[in-house]
Design a protein around this motif. Sequence first.
Motif, PDB file in Angstrom:
ATOM      1  N   SER A 277     -34.069   9.960  -6.522  1.00 33.77           N
ATOM      2  CA  SER A 277     -32.743   9.743  -5.937  1.00 33.77           C
ATOM      3  C   SER A 277     -32.887   9.520  -4.435  1.00 33.77           C
ATOM      4  O   SER A 277     -33.945   9.799  -3.843  1.00 33.77           O
ATOM      5  N   LEU A 288     -33.043  14.947  -8.347  1.00 34.30           N
ATOM      6  CA  LEU A 288     -31.672  14.439  -8.246  1.00 34.30           C
ATOM      7  C   LEU A 288     -30.898  15.044  -7.084  1.00 34.30           C
ATOM      8  O   LEU A 288     -29.671  15.130  -7.110  1.00 34.30           O
ATOM      9  N   LEU A 291     -27.940  12.969  -5.637  1.00 36.79           N
ATOM     10  CA  LEU A 291     -26.680  12.754  -6.355  1.00 36.79           C
ATOM     11  C   LEU A 291     -25.589  13.661  -5.809  1.00 36.79           C
ATOM     12  O   LEU A 291     -25.827  14.851  -5.570  1.00 36.79           O
ATOM     13  N   VAL A 317     -29.737  14.296 -16.540  1.00 40.43           N
ATOM     14  CA  VAL A 317     -28.857  14.668 -15.426  1.00 40.43           C
ATOM     15  C   VAL A 317     -28.105  15.954 -15.743  1.00 40.43           C
ATOM     16  O   VAL A 317     -27.958  16.843 -14.887  1.00 40.43           O
ATOM     17  N   THR A 321     -28.703  19.140 -13.316  1.00 38.05           N
ATOM     18  CA  THR A 321     -27.663  19.374 -12.303  1.00 38.05           C
ATOM     19  C   THR A 321     -26.388  19.997 -12.854  1.00 38.05           C
ATOM     20  O   THR A 321     -25.548  20.456 -12.082  1.00 38.05           O
TER      21      THR A 321
END
Length: 554
Positions: A277, A288, A291, A317, A321
């Motif tokens: 990311s 990530l 994000l 994802v 997260t």
Amino acid sequence: IRHHERLAKMFDMWCLHIPVQDRTTFQGLVEHVERTVKSESSRAPDRPVYLVGESVGACIALAVAARNRDVDLVLVLVNPGTSFHRSQLQSLSALLDLVPDPFHSSTPQLLNFLTGNFMKMSPRFGGAGQALSEVASGLLPSLMYLADILPKESIVWKMKMLRTASSFVNSRLHAVKAQTLVVASGNDELLPSRDEAERLRGTLKKCRVRHFRDNGHKILLEDGFDLVTTIKGAGDYRRSRQTDYVLDFLPLSDDELEKAIDRDRLLTFATDPVMLSTLPDGKIVRGLAGLPRAGPVLLVGYHMLMGFELGPLVTGVLRSTGIHIRGLAHPFMFNESSDQLIPDSSNYDLHRIMGAVPVTAVNFYKLLSEKQFVLLYPGGAREALHRKGEEYRLFWPEQSEFVRMASRFGATIIPFGVVGEDDICDMLLDYNDLMKLPFYDILDKKLNEEGLKLRTDSTGEIKNQDMHPVVLTPKMPGRFYFIFGEPIETKGREKELRDKEKAQHLYLHVKSEVESCIKYLKEKREEDPYRSILPRLLYQAAHGSDAEIPTFEP
């Protein structure tokens, strides 16, 4: 009893109980249920009434639906008794008249009819299930026990009711207009439930079928079957007269998430996806961290061949997260007629369970207004079902489709790229090849004639959003690589982006960013010593199966 806790979170629950000694006729039971249905319907006229019935209960549900065509009903029929006249029970009912007490309960088919398959009953099913399992371990005590609680007279009465119910309902199937889901066990010891489900699908106007190959007649008592998940997956859960795929969505249970992960476990193992990311300062990092953690967010990117990236993307994802991505999907996945055109009618159930919705402007609006993380593929089916030599090529419309909607809600746009399809398979037959085959044009017409046509006002290749199969040959697996680009903010720019030229400029910028992401990954993967599966297996053998496998330096 195994399902009432989850069902009670979705519905006001009513249960019909018929005591062993009760001799109410089938007609009486139908009228009894009918009174309750009418009462509930008048109390909440904007909400559907669900009738879940197993065996003779399914016949009651169908009879009520045939007599009340103006009531908004959803029927869930589990191994329906409408097939009684083609079942083992037909001959068994005649045999019972000749068998003296208490030996009636020693007939193997009857034991299945009364108790189901003990070996498949859930360990979570408490006292009664445990008692029945203990009964099954000793034949003589079980026969005496069953003879006491289910005397021959009661069983004969039940058989007669099932015969009456089947005849009554089969003569009235043409009158049933209710939305219907048939749950059929492939290993039903008593009724030909699989064949009966297909017969009902061809007879009833709004009927979907879900087959469970390894389950028996008493599927509702068996471990591994979840009625709520089945209803959600078939797209048959709604809170009002019309299905609202956005507002009717229910959060995943732990079992449903595990099921989603299991479905792609082999693909994830074989491709070991690398996720990168981009931080707001432009730095690319593994993981990530780049994000956003709060919506609304619009993820816009490249749709890999056959959508291979979807499972690893959405579950990856979510696990990393806690962010649940809602996808805008092709209407074919939600069309009842598509169930009959694909080998497994439940093929798209998991997409619906995970929160996918048909791609429409209304659904797009609702998702963003709910501050969701929305997944959009401007290239759609044309990109996911591309031809030979077209991998990593974007098939986006010329004009902006999503910028002004995103700016209306101040959504953050995240361009992303993914590569790896060419590392797991080669395309043997594409659409052009298929169209040269004899009679394929007939299947092509069937697949697309009833579906909602997308982008009918577009020109060129992007206008071709038809669904079709592709034939692939596998390769020694490589690796999937994802990169989420630098966030593009639209908050505070709604007035600016009402201007078509400025919206178009931003649209082309997003498209350019997606192409840059793809180019970056294609170049960087050449530096990855673990791109092939063999070095990855050796690494895990040395460091443990849970060890994160290295990749190139971002």
